[in-house]
Design a protein around this motif. Structure first.
Motif, short mmCIF file in Angstrom:
data_model
loop_
_atom_site.label_atom_id
_atom_site.label_comp_id
_atom_site.label_asym_id
_atom_site.label_seq_id
_atom_site.Cartn_x
_atom_site.Cartn_y
_atom_site.Cartn_z
N PRO A 195 0.82 -1.21 0.00
CA PRO A 195 0.00 0.00 0.00
C PRO A 195 0.86 1.26 0.00
N ALA A 196 0.45 2.24 -0.77
CA ALA A 196 1.05 3.58 -0.69
C ALA A 196 -0.11 4.52 -0.47
N LEU A 197 0.12 5.63 0.18
CA LEU A 197 -0.96 6.56 0.52
C LEU A 197 -2.08 5.81 1.23
N VAL A 198 -1.77 5.41 2.47
CA VAL A 198 -2.71 4.57 3.21
C VAL A 198 -2.78 5.06 4.66
N PRO A 199 -3.96 5.05 5.27
CA PRO A 199 -4.05 5.45 6.68
C PRO A 199 -3.22 4.55 7.58
N LEU A 200 -2.78 5.08 8.71
CA LEU A 200 -1.91 4.33 9.62
C LEU A 200 -2.67 3.96 10.90
N ARG A 201 -2.34 2.78 11.42
CA ARG A 201 -2.97 2.30 12.66
C ARG A 201 -2.13 2.70 13.87
N SER A 202 -2.82 2.95 14.97
CA SER A 202 -2.10 3.25 16.21
C SER A 202 -2.63 2.36 17.32
N SER A 203 -1.74 2.03 18.27
CA SER A 203 -2.17 1.23 19.42
C SER A 203 -2.62 2.13 20.57
N ALA A 204 -2.45 3.46 20.41
CA ALA A 204 -2.82 4.36 21.52
C ALA A 204 -4.33 4.36 21.71
N ALA A 205 -4.76 4.08 22.94
CA ALA A 205 -6.20 3.98 23.21
C ALA A 205 -6.89 5.33 23.00
N TRP A 206 -6.17 6.44 23.23
CA TRP A 206 -6.83 7.75 23.21
C TRP A 206 -7.27 8.20 21.82
N VAL A 207 -6.75 7.58 20.74
CA VAL A 207 -7.15 8.08 19.41
C VAL A 207 -8.66 7.95 19.20
N ILE A 340 5.15 18.41 25.15
CA ILE A 340 4.15 17.51 24.55
C ILE A 340 3.44 18.21 23.38
N ILE A 341 3.11 19.50 23.58
CA ILE A 341 2.41 20.22 22.50
C ILE A 341 3.30 20.29 21.25
N LYS A 342 4.61 20.35 21.45
CA LYS A 342 5.54 20.39 20.31
C LYS A 342 5.84 18.99 19.77
N GLY A 343 5.32 17.96 20.43
CA GLY A 343 5.63 16.60 19.92
C GLY A 343 4.73 15.55 20.56
N VAL A 344 3.46 15.58 20.20
CA VAL A 344 2.52 14.58 20.74
C VAL A 344 2.95 13.21 20.19
N PRO A 345 3.32 12.27 21.09
CA PRO A 345 3.80 10.99 20.57
C PRO A 345 2.66 10.01 20.33
N LEU A 346 2.75 9.28 19.23
CA LEU A 346 1.71 8.32 18.88
C LEU A 346 2.38 7.07 18.33
N ALA A 347 2.10 5.93 18.98
CA ALA A 347 2.71 4.67 18.51
C ALA A 347 1.98 4.20 17.25
N ILE A 348 2.75 3.95 16.19
CA ILE A 348 2.17 3.49 14.92
C ILE A 348 2.51 2.01 14.76
N THR A 349 1.48 1.19 14.63
CA THR A 349 1.72 -0.26 14.62
C THR A 349 1.59 -0.89 13.23
N GLY A 350 1.08 -0.13 12.29
CA GLY A 350 0.92 -0.69 10.94
C GLY A 350 0.06 0.21 10.10
N SER A 351 -0.35 -0.31 8.95
CA SER A 351 -1.21 0.49 8.07
C SER A 351 -2.47 -0.31 7.78
N LEU A 352 -3.46 0.33 7.21
CA LEU A 352 -4.61 -0.42 6.69
C LEU A 352 -4.09 -1.27 5.52
N PRO A 353 -4.85 -2.28 5.08
CA PRO A 353 -4.35 -3.14 4.01
C PRO A 353 -4.34 -2.46 2.63
N LEU A 354 -3.71 -3.14 1.69
CA LEU A 354 -3.60 -2.62 0.32
C LEU A 354 -4.97 -2.22 -0.26
#
Ligand SMILES: Cc1cc2nc3c(=O)[nH]c(=O)nc-3n(C[C@H](O)[C@H](O)[C@H](O)COP(=O)(O)OP(=O)(O)OC[C@H]3O[C@@H](n4cnc5c(N)ncnc54)[C@H](O)[C@@H]3O)c2cc1C
Length: 416
Positions: A195-207, A340-354
Protein backbone atom coordinates in the motif's frame (compact mmCIF):
# COMPACT_ATOMS: atom_id res chain seq x y z
CA UNK A 1 -9.30 -1.56 -41.62
CA UNK A 2 -6.66 -3.71 -39.94
CA UNK A 3 -6.67 -5.23 -36.51
CA UNK A 4 -7.77 -2.91 -33.73
CA UNK A 5 -5.79 -1.39 -30.92
CA UNK A 6 -7.24 -3.13 -27.86
CA UNK A 7 -7.28 -1.18 -24.62
CA UNK A 8 -7.76 -3.32 -21.50
CA UNK A 9 -9.32 -1.35 -18.64
CA UNK A 10 -11.47 1.77 -18.78
CA UNK A 11 -10.04 3.88 -15.96
CA UNK A 12 -8.03 7.11 -16.24
CA UNK A 13 -5.21 5.54 -18.27
CA UNK A 14 -7.49 3.43 -20.48
CA UNK A 15 -9.82 6.31 -21.36
CA UNK A 16 -6.86 8.46 -22.30
CA UNK A 17 -5.11 5.68 -24.24
CA UNK A 18 -8.29 4.93 -26.19
CA UNK A 19 -8.85 8.60 -27.04
CA UNK A 20 -5.27 9.23 -28.00
CA UNK A 21 -5.08 6.14 -30.26
CA UNK A 22 -8.43 7.02 -31.91
CA UNK A 23 -7.24 10.60 -32.48
CA UNK A 24 -4.35 9.12 -34.51
CA UNK A 25 -6.85 7.28 -36.68
CA UNK A 26 -6.68 3.81 -35.13
CA UNK A 27 -9.67 1.55 -34.74
CA UNK A 28 -9.94 1.12 -30.99
CA UNK A 29 -11.77 -1.39 -28.81
CA UNK A 30 -11.91 -0.66 -25.08
CA UNK A 31 -12.61 -3.67 -22.86
CA UNK A 32 -13.83 -2.90 -19.37
CA UNK A 33 -14.45 -5.56 -16.76
CA UNK A 34 -17.20 -3.76 -14.84
CA UNK A 35 -20.47 -2.28 -16.01
CA UNK A 36 -19.12 1.28 -15.99
CA UNK A 37 -16.11 3.33 -17.11
CA UNK A 38 -13.96 5.32 -14.68
CA UNK A 39 -15.32 3.99 -11.38
CA UNK A 40 -12.20 4.95 -9.44
CA UNK A 41 -12.01 8.28 -11.20
CA UNK A 42 -15.51 9.03 -9.92
CA UNK A 43 -14.47 8.67 -6.28
CA UNK A 44 -11.09 10.37 -6.71
CA UNK A 45 -10.43 13.36 -4.48
CA UNK A 46 -13.50 12.53 -2.38
CA UNK A 47 -15.65 12.83 -5.50
CA UNK A 48 -14.10 16.17 -6.50
CA UNK A 49 -11.27 14.61 -8.57
CA UNK A 50 -7.87 16.13 -7.98
CA UNK A 51 -6.97 15.74 -11.66
CA UNK A 52 -3.39 16.88 -11.64
CA UNK A 53 -0.96 19.29 -10.07
CA UNK A 54 -0.17 22.69 -11.57
CA UNK A 55 3.53 22.60 -10.60
CA UNK A 56 6.25 23.03 -13.26
CA UNK A 57 7.93 20.03 -14.89
CA UNK A 58 10.56 19.52 -12.18
CA UNK A 59 7.97 19.82 -9.42
CA UNK A 60 5.81 17.33 -11.25
CA UNK A 61 8.64 14.82 -11.47
CA UNK A 62 9.42 15.35 -7.77
CA UNK A 63 5.81 14.41 -6.96
CA UNK A 64 6.49 10.69 -7.32
CA UNK A 65 7.92 8.31 -4.73
CA UNK A 66 8.63 5.91 -7.63
CA UNK A 67 8.77 6.49 -11.38
CA UNK A 68 9.21 10.30 -11.56
CA UNK A 69 12.17 10.20 -13.95
CA UNK A 70 10.59 7.46 -16.05
CA UNK A 71 7.65 9.80 -16.69
CA UNK A 72 9.78 12.51 -18.31
CA UNK A 73 9.05 11.43 -21.91
CA UNK A 74 5.36 11.01 -21.19
CA UNK A 75 5.24 14.51 -19.71
CA UNK A 76 7.09 15.88 -22.75
CA UNK A 77 4.17 14.64 -24.89
CA UNK A 78 1.30 15.19 -22.52
CA UNK A 79 1.77 17.06 -19.28
CA UNK A 80 -0.48 18.80 -16.77
CA UNK A 81 -1.00 21.74 -19.11
CA UNK A 82 -1.99 19.46 -21.98
CA UNK A 83 -4.46 17.68 -19.70
CA UNK A 84 -5.98 20.96 -18.49
CA UNK A 85 -6.26 22.17 -22.13
CA UNK A 86 -7.89 18.94 -23.29
CA UNK A 87 -10.42 19.03 -20.47
CA UNK A 88 -11.21 22.69 -21.20
CA UNK A 89 -11.89 21.72 -24.84
CA UNK A 90 -14.17 18.96 -23.57
CA UNK A 91 -16.16 21.44 -21.49
CA UNK A 92 -14.48 20.83 -18.13
CA UNK A 93 -12.87 24.05 -16.91
CA UNK A 94 -10.50 23.60 -13.99
CA UNK A 95 -9.30 25.58 -10.98
CA UNK A 96 -6.15 25.46 -8.87
CA UNK A 97 -6.33 25.08 -5.11
CA UNK A 98 -3.92 24.84 -2.15
CA UNK A 99 -0.76 22.89 -2.95
CA UNK A 100 -1.41 23.57 -6.67
CA UNK A 101 -3.99 20.82 -6.75
CA UNK A 102 -6.14 21.05 -9.87
CA UNK A 103 -9.88 20.26 -9.69
CA UNK A 104 -12.79 20.68 -12.10
CA UNK A 105 -14.57 23.98 -11.36
CA UNK A 106 -17.72 21.89 -10.85
CA UNK A 107 -16.04 19.92 -8.02
CA UNK A 108 -17.66 16.91 -9.66
CA UNK A 109 -15.55 13.93 -10.67
CA UNK A 110 -18.46 12.48 -12.62
CA UNK A 111 -18.29 15.44 -14.98
CA UNK A 112 -14.71 14.43 -15.84
CA UNK A 113 -15.75 10.83 -16.51
CA UNK A 114 -18.70 11.97 -18.63
CA UNK A 115 -16.46 14.28 -20.67
CA UNK A 116 -13.81 11.62 -21.32
CA UNK A 117 -16.41 8.98 -22.10
CA UNK A 118 -18.20 11.31 -24.50
CA UNK A 119 -14.88 12.18 -26.14
CA UNK A 120 -13.88 8.59 -26.88
CA UNK A 121 -17.36 7.73 -28.10
CA UNK A 122 -17.28 10.66 -30.50
CA UNK A 123 -13.91 9.48 -31.74
CA UNK A 124 -15.52 6.14 -32.59
CA UNK A 125 -13.97 4.00 -29.84
CA UNK A 126 -15.95 0.79 -29.41
CA UNK A 127 -16.58 0.36 -25.69
CA UNK A 128 -17.38 -3.11 -24.42
CA UNK A 129 -18.51 -3.13 -20.79
CA UNK A 130 -18.68 -6.31 -18.69
CA UNK A 131 -15.74 -7.68 -20.70
CA UNK A 132 -13.14 -8.97 -18.23
CA UNK A 133 -9.89 -9.89 -19.94
CA UNK A 134 -8.59 -13.16 -18.51
CA UNK A 135 -5.15 -13.18 -20.10
CA UNK A 136 -3.03 -11.76 -22.87
CA UNK A 137 -1.83 -13.98 -25.70
CA UNK A 138 1.61 -13.70 -27.29
CA UNK A 139 3.25 -15.69 -30.07
CA UNK A 140 6.82 -16.29 -31.18
CA UNK A 141 9.92 -17.63 -29.51
CA UNK A 142 12.66 -15.30 -28.38
CA UNK A 143 11.11 -12.20 -29.95
CA UNK A 144 7.53 -12.51 -28.87
CA UNK A 145 4.70 -10.34 -30.04
CA UNK A 146 1.18 -9.87 -28.80
CA UNK A 147 -1.62 -11.46 -30.82
CA UNK A 148 -4.66 -10.65 -28.71
CA UNK A 149 -6.39 -11.28 -25.43
CA UNK A 150 -8.77 -13.80 -24.00
CA UNK A 151 -12.18 -12.56 -22.94
CA UNK A 152 -14.37 -15.23 -21.38
CA UNK A 153 -12.09 -17.82 -23.05
CA UNK A 154 -12.55 -16.34 -26.52
CA UNK A 155 -9.64 -14.79 -28.36
CA UNK A 156 -10.03 -11.17 -29.38
CA UNK A 157 -7.24 -10.63 -31.91
CA UNK A 158 -5.15 -7.49 -31.67
CA UNK A 159 -1.57 -6.71 -32.70
CA UNK A 160 -1.50 -3.83 -30.26
CA UNK A 161 -2.81 -4.23 -26.73
CA UNK A 162 -2.60 -1.49 -24.09
CA UNK A 163 -2.82 -2.86 -20.54
CA UNK A 164 -4.49 -0.27 -18.28
CA UNK A 165 -5.93 -2.43 -15.52
CA UNK A 166 -4.84 -0.17 -12.63
CA UNK A 167 -3.57 -1.24 -9.21
CA UNK A 168 -4.91 -3.47 -6.45
CA UNK A 169 -6.54 -0.99 -4.14
CA UNK A 170 -10.27 -0.30 -3.77
CA UNK A 171 -11.12 -3.56 -5.58
CA UNK A 172 -14.79 -2.58 -5.63
CA UNK A 173 -13.91 -0.17 -8.46
CA UNK A 174 -12.73 -3.06 -10.64
CA UNK A 175 -9.03 -2.60 -9.95
CA UNK A 176 -8.28 -6.04 -8.60
CA UNK A 177 -4.69 -6.37 -9.77
CA UNK A 178 -5.45 -8.54 -12.83
CA UNK A 179 -2.88 -6.70 -14.90
CA UNK A 180 -0.01 -7.68 -12.61
CA UNK A 181 -0.83 -11.34 -13.15
CA UNK A 182 -1.30 -10.91 -16.91
CA UNK A 183 2.00 -9.05 -17.30
CA UNK A 184 3.78 -11.62 -15.12
CA UNK A 185 2.42 -14.46 -17.28
CA UNK A 186 4.16 -12.82 -20.24
CA UNK A 187 7.44 -12.74 -18.33
CA UNK A 188 7.35 -9.26 -16.79
CA UNK A 189 8.85 -8.79 -13.35
CA UNK A 190 6.44 -7.33 -10.82
CA UNK A 191 8.16 -5.36 -8.06
CA UNK A 192 6.61 -6.07 -4.64
CA UNK A 193 3.10 -4.69 -4.27
CA UNK A 194 2.31 -2.76 -1.11
CA UNK A 195 0.00 0.00 0.00
CA UNK A 196 1.05 3.58 -0.69
CA UNK A 197 -0.96 6.56 0.52
CA UNK A 198 -2.71 4.57 3.21
CA UNK A 199 -4.05 5.45 6.68
CA UNK A 200 -1.91 4.33 9.62
CA UNK A 201 -2.97 2.30 12.66
CA UNK A 202 -2.10 3.25 16.21
CA UNK A 203 -2.17 1.23 19.42
CA UNK A 204 -2.82 4.36 21.52
CA UNK A 205 -6.20 3.98 23.21
CA UNK A 206 -6.83 7.75 23.21
CA UNK A 207 -7.15 8.08 19.41
CA UNK A 208 -10.70 6.71 19.64
CA UNK A 209 -11.59 9.59 21.97
CA UNK A 210 -10.60 12.16 19.34
CA UNK A 211 -11.79 10.34 16.21
CA UNK A 212 -13.08 12.77 13.60
CA UNK A 213 -10.82 15.57 14.84
CA UNK A 214 -8.94 17.25 11.97
CA UNK A 215 -5.76 19.21 12.67
CA UNK A 216 -4.55 21.91 10.28
CA UNK A 217 -1.10 23.45 10.00
CA UNK A 218 0.62 20.81 12.10
CA UNK A 219 3.93 19.04 11.47
CA UNK A 220 3.90 15.27 11.74
CA UNK A 221 7.17 13.36 11.85
CA UNK A 222 7.60 9.62 11.53
CA UNK A 223 10.48 8.15 13.54
CA UNK A 224 12.09 4.82 14.19
CA UNK A 225 14.05 4.80 17.50
CA UNK A 226 14.66 8.59 17.39
CA UNK A 227 15.78 8.52 13.75
CA UNK A 228 13.59 10.63 11.48
CA UNK A 229 12.10 8.77 8.51
CA UNK A 230 10.05 11.63 7.06
CA UNK A 231 8.21 14.75 8.09
CA UNK A 232 5.25 16.66 6.60
CA UNK A 233 3.44 19.91 7.32
CA UNK A 234 -0.29 20.32 6.70
CA UNK A 235 -3.56 18.65 7.57
CA UNK A 236 -4.28 15.32 9.29
CA UNK A 237 -7.21 13.52 10.83
CA UNK A 238 -7.79 11.14 13.77
CA UNK A 239 -9.87 8.04 13.05
CA UNK A 240 -11.14 5.19 15.22
CA UNK A 241 -8.10 3.08 14.28
CA UNK A 242 -5.38 5.73 14.09
CA UNK A 243 -4.59 8.59 11.74
CA UNK A 244 -5.34 9.63 8.18
CA UNK A 245 -5.55 12.82 6.09
CA UNK A 246 -3.19 14.30 3.49
CA UNK A 247 0.08 14.48 5.45
CA UNK A 248 -0.43 11.03 6.97
CA UNK A 249 -1.06 9.51 3.54
CA UNK A 250 2.16 11.07 2.29
CA UNK A 251 4.11 9.88 5.35
CA UNK A 252 2.68 6.38 4.95
CA UNK A 253 4.80 5.89 1.83
CA UNK A 254 8.00 5.89 3.91
CA UNK A 255 6.34 3.75 6.61
CA UNK A 256 5.31 0.98 4.18
CA UNK A 257 8.77 1.13 2.60
CA UNK A 258 10.32 0.74 6.05
CA UNK A 259 8.11 -2.25 6.86
CA UNK A 260 9.33 -3.92 3.66
CA UNK A 261 12.69 -4.51 5.30
CA UNK A 262 11.58 -4.56 8.94
CA UNK A 263 8.05 -5.99 8.92
CA UNK A 264 5.88 -5.32 11.93
CA UNK A 265 8.35 -3.02 13.67
CA UNK A 266 6.51 -0.18 15.41
CA UNK A 267 7.16 3.45 14.48
CA UNK A 268 6.50 6.65 16.37
CA UNK A 269 4.62 9.60 14.97
CA UNK A 270 5.19 12.89 16.72
CA UNK A 271 2.79 15.73 16.05
CA UNK A 272 3.96 19.29 16.54
CA UNK A 273 0.70 21.14 17.21
CA UNK A 274 2.37 24.55 17.05
CA UNK A 275 5.12 24.35 14.44
CA UNK A 276 5.16 28.14 13.96
CA UNK A 277 6.20 28.70 17.59
CA UNK A 278 9.65 27.95 19.01
CA UNK A 279 9.60 26.21 22.43
CA UNK A 280 10.44 29.56 24.03
CA UNK A 281 7.63 31.41 22.24
CA UNK A 282 5.20 28.62 23.10
CA UNK A 283 6.20 28.89 26.75
CA UNK A 284 5.54 32.65 26.68
CA UNK A 285 2.16 31.96 25.08
CA UNK A 286 1.35 29.41 27.82
CA UNK A 287 2.33 31.94 30.47
CA UNK A 288 -0.01 34.53 28.92
CA UNK A 289 -2.91 32.08 28.71
CA UNK A 290 -2.27 30.86 32.25
CA UNK A 291 -2.39 34.37 33.69
CA UNK A 292 -5.64 35.00 31.77
CA UNK A 293 -7.18 31.78 33.10
CA UNK A 294 -5.36 31.60 36.46
CA UNK A 295 -8.55 30.87 38.40
CA UNK A 296 -9.73 28.14 36.04
CA UNK A 297 -8.96 24.44 36.03
CA UNK A 298 -6.14 23.38 33.71
CA UNK A 299 -8.66 21.72 31.38
CA UNK A 300 -10.14 25.17 30.69
CA UNK A 301 -6.86 27.08 30.75
CA UNK A 302 -5.74 25.65 27.42
CA UNK A 303 -8.86 26.30 25.40
CA UNK A 304 -7.43 29.28 23.46
CA UNK A 305 -4.41 27.27 22.39
CA UNK A 306 -5.64 23.76 21.59
CA UNK A 307 -8.68 22.05 20.06
CA UNK A 308 -11.07 21.22 22.88
CA UNK A 309 -11.12 17.48 22.21
CA UNK A 310 -7.36 17.25 22.38
CA UNK A 311 -6.86 18.99 25.75
CA UNK A 312 -7.61 15.93 27.95
CA UNK A 313 -5.20 13.89 25.78
CA UNK A 314 -2.40 16.43 26.12
CA UNK A 315 -2.91 16.54 29.90
CA UNK A 316 -2.98 12.75 30.07
CA UNK A 317 0.31 12.53 28.15
CA UNK A 318 1.87 15.19 30.38
CA UNK A 319 0.53 13.34 33.44
CA UNK A 320 -1.17 16.49 34.73
CA UNK A 321 -4.45 16.53 36.66
CA UNK A 322 -7.05 18.28 34.45
CA UNK A 323 -8.79 19.67 37.54
CA UNK A 324 -5.67 21.31 38.90
CA UNK A 325 -6.09 25.10 39.25
CA UNK A 326 -4.02 26.88 36.59
CA UNK A 327 -2.25 29.12 39.15
CA UNK A 328 -0.85 26.00 40.85
CA UNK A 329 0.92 24.74 37.71
CA UNK A 330 4.69 24.83 38.27
CA UNK A 331 7.20 26.09 35.73
CA UNK A 332 8.45 22.53 35.22
CA UNK A 333 4.93 21.29 34.58
CA UNK A 334 4.30 24.14 32.13
CA UNK A 335 7.51 23.30 30.26
CA UNK A 336 6.58 19.61 30.15
CA UNK A 337 3.24 20.65 28.68
CA UNK A 338 5.07 22.69 26.03
CA UNK A 339 7.23 19.68 25.12
CA UNK A 340 4.15 17.51 24.55
CA UNK A 341 2.41 20.22 22.50
CA UNK A 342 5.54 20.39 20.31
CA UNK A 343 5.63 16.60 19.92
CA UNK A 344 2.52 14.58 20.74
CA UNK A 345 3.80 10.99 20.57
CA UNK A 346 1.71 8.32 18.88
CA UNK A 347 2.71 4.67 18.51
CA UNK A 348 2.17 3.49 14.92
CA UNK A 349 1.72 -0.26 14.62
CA UNK A 350 0.92 -0.69 10.94
CA UNK A 351 -1.21 0.49 8.07
CA UNK A 352 -4.61 -0.42 6.69
CA UNK A 353 -4.35 -3.14 4.01
CA UNK A 354 -3.60 -2.62 0.32
CA UNK A 355 -7.33 -2.72 -0.48
CA UNK A 356 -7.78 0.49 1.53
CA UNK A 357 -4.84 2.33 0.00
CA UNK A 358 -5.25 5.23 -2.41
CA UNK A 359 -2.48 3.81 -4.60
CA UNK A 360 -0.53 0.59 -5.04
CA UNK A 361 3.24 0.93 -4.76
CA UNK A 362 5.16 -1.57 -6.90
CA UNK A 363 4.04 -3.03 -10.22
CA UNK A 364 5.46 -3.82 -13.65
CA UNK A 365 9.20 -3.16 -13.49
CA UNK A 366 9.94 0.06 -15.38
CA UNK A 367 13.22 -1.35 -16.72
CA UNK A 368 11.13 -3.60 -18.92
CA UNK A 369 9.09 -0.77 -20.46
CA UNK A 370 10.27 1.80 -23.02
CA UNK A 371 9.56 5.23 -21.47
CA UNK A 372 9.30 6.84 -24.94
CA UNK A 373 6.41 4.64 -26.06
CA UNK A 374 5.25 2.62 -23.01
CA UNK A 375 5.85 -0.50 -25.08
CA UNK A 376 7.00 -3.63 -23.32
CA UNK A 377 10.65 -4.47 -23.99
CA UNK A 378 9.75 -8.16 -23.71
CA UNK A 379 6.64 -8.49 -25.87
CA UNK A 380 6.20 -6.43 -29.02
CA UNK A 381 2.84 -4.76 -29.41
CA UNK A 382 2.13 -4.81 -25.67
CA UNK A 383 1.88 -1.36 -24.09
CA UNK A 384 1.37 -0.59 -20.41
CA UNK A 385 -0.06 2.54 -18.82
CA UNK A 386 -1.28 3.80 -15.46
CA UNK A 387 -1.04 2.27 -12.02
CA UNK A 388 -0.20 -1.22 -13.30
CA UNK A 389 3.31 0.22 -13.74
CA UNK A 390 5.70 0.59 -10.81
CA UNK A 391 4.82 4.27 -10.45
CA UNK A 392 3.28 5.95 -7.44
CA UNK A 393 2.89 9.60 -6.62
CA UNK A 394 2.19 11.55 -3.47
CA UNK A 395 -1.18 13.20 -2.86
CA UNK A 396 -1.79 16.27 -4.99
CA UNK A 397 -3.00 14.93 -8.36
CA UNK A 398 0.19 13.13 -9.35
CA UNK A 399 -1.31 9.65 -9.67
CA UNK A 400 -4.02 10.66 -12.10
CA UNK A 401 -1.54 12.74 -14.10
CA UNK A 402 0.74 9.70 -14.41
CA UNK A 403 -2.20 7.59 -15.61
CA UNK A 404 -3.31 10.24 -18.13
CA UNK A 405 0.23 10.92 -19.43
CA UNK A 406 1.25 7.28 -19.82
CA UNK A 407 -2.17 6.48 -21.33
CA UNK A 408 -1.82 9.27 -23.86
CA UNK A 409 1.67 8.20 -24.86
CA UNK A 410 0.78 4.49 -25.10
CA UNK A 411 -2.30 5.24 -27.22
CA UNK A 412 -0.35 7.40 -29.57
CA UNK A 413 2.53 4.93 -29.92
CA UNK A 414 0.19 1.98 -30.42
CA UNK A 415 -1.73 3.83 -33.14
CA UNK A 416 1.50 4.78 -34.93
C1 LIG B 1 -10.38 6.73 -2.98
C2 LIG B 1 -9.35 7.18 -3.99
C3 LIG B 1 -9.18 8.52 -4.25
C4 LIG B 1 -8.20 8.93 -5.18
N1 LIG B 1 -8.06 10.25 -5.43
C5 LIG B 1 -7.12 10.67 -6.30
C6 LIG B 1 -6.99 12.05 -6.62
O1 LIG B 1 -7.79 12.89 -6.21
N2 LIG B 1 -5.96 12.41 -7.46
C7 LIG B 1 -5.09 11.51 -8.00
O2 LIG B 1 -4.19 11.89 -8.73
N3 LIG B 1 -5.23 10.19 -7.75
C8 LIG B 1 -6.23 9.75 -6.93
N4 LIG B 1 -6.37 8.41 -6.69
C9 LIG B 1 -5.52 7.46 -7.43
C10 LIG B 1 -6.01 7.34 -8.87
O3 LIG B 1 -7.42 7.25 -8.88
C11 LIG B 1 -5.42 6.10 -9.56
O4 LIG B 1 -4.02 6.13 -9.43
C12 LIG B 1 -5.81 6.07 -11.02
O5 LIG B 1 -7.21 5.92 -11.14
C13 LIG B 1 -5.12 4.95 -11.79
O6 LIG B 1 -5.61 4.94 -13.10
P1 LIG B 1 -5.59 3.58 -13.95
O7 LIG B 1 -6.33 3.87 -15.19
O8 LIG B 1 -4.22 3.05 -14.03
O9 LIG B 1 -6.42 2.55 -13.08
P2 LIG B 1 -7.96 2.57 -12.65
O10 LIG B 1 -8.49 3.95 -12.65
O11 LIG B 1 -8.01 1.80 -11.41
O12 LIG B 1 -8.69 1.79 -13.82
C14 LIG B 1 -8.46 0.44 -14.10
C15 LIG B 1 -9.62 -0.09 -14.90
O13 LIG B 1 -9.30 -1.39 -15.40
C16 LIG B 1 -10.41 -2.23 -15.25
N5 LIG B 1 -9.95 -3.63 -15.22
C17 LIG B 1 -9.22 -4.24 -14.25
N6 LIG B 1 -8.98 -5.51 -14.58
C18 LIG B 1 -9.56 -5.71 -15.79
C19 LIG B 1 -9.65 -6.84 -16.66
N7 LIG B 1 -9.13 -8.01 -16.33
N8 LIG B 1 -10.32 -6.69 -17.84
C20 LIG B 1 -10.89 -5.49 -18.18
N9 LIG B 1 -10.82 -4.41 -17.38
C21 LIG B 1 -10.17 -4.51 -16.21
C22 LIG B 1 -11.03 -1.77 -13.94
O14 LIG B 1 -12.38 -2.21 -13.81
C23 LIG B 1 -10.89 -0.27 -14.06
O15 LIG B 1 -11.98 0.30 -14.72
C24 LIG B 1 -7.38 7.97 -5.81
C25 LIG B 1 -7.57 6.62 -5.57
C26 LIG B 1 -8.55 6.21 -4.66
C27 LIG B 1 -8.73 4.74 -4.41
Amino acid sequence: MGEPVVVVGGGAAGLMAAGSAALRGARVILLEKTDELGKKLQIAGKGRCNLTNAGDREELIAGYAAGGRFLQSAFARFDNKALIDLLARLGVPTKVERGRRVFPVSDDARQVVRALTGWIEELGVEVRLNHPVGSLVAAGGSSRRIVGCLVKDRLLPGEKVILCTGGSSYPGTGSTGDGYRMAAELGHRITPLRPALVPLRSSAAWVKDVQGLALRNVRATLRVDDKELSSEFGEMLFTHFGVSGPIILTLSRSATDFWQSRPGEPLTLTIDLKPALTPEKLDLRLQRDFSKYSRKQLLNGLRDLLPKALIPVILLLTELDPTKPVHQVTREERRALGRIIKGVPLAITGSLPLAAAIVTAGGVDLKEVDPRTMESRLVKGLYLAGEVLDIDGYTGGYNLQAAFSTGWLAGRAAAD
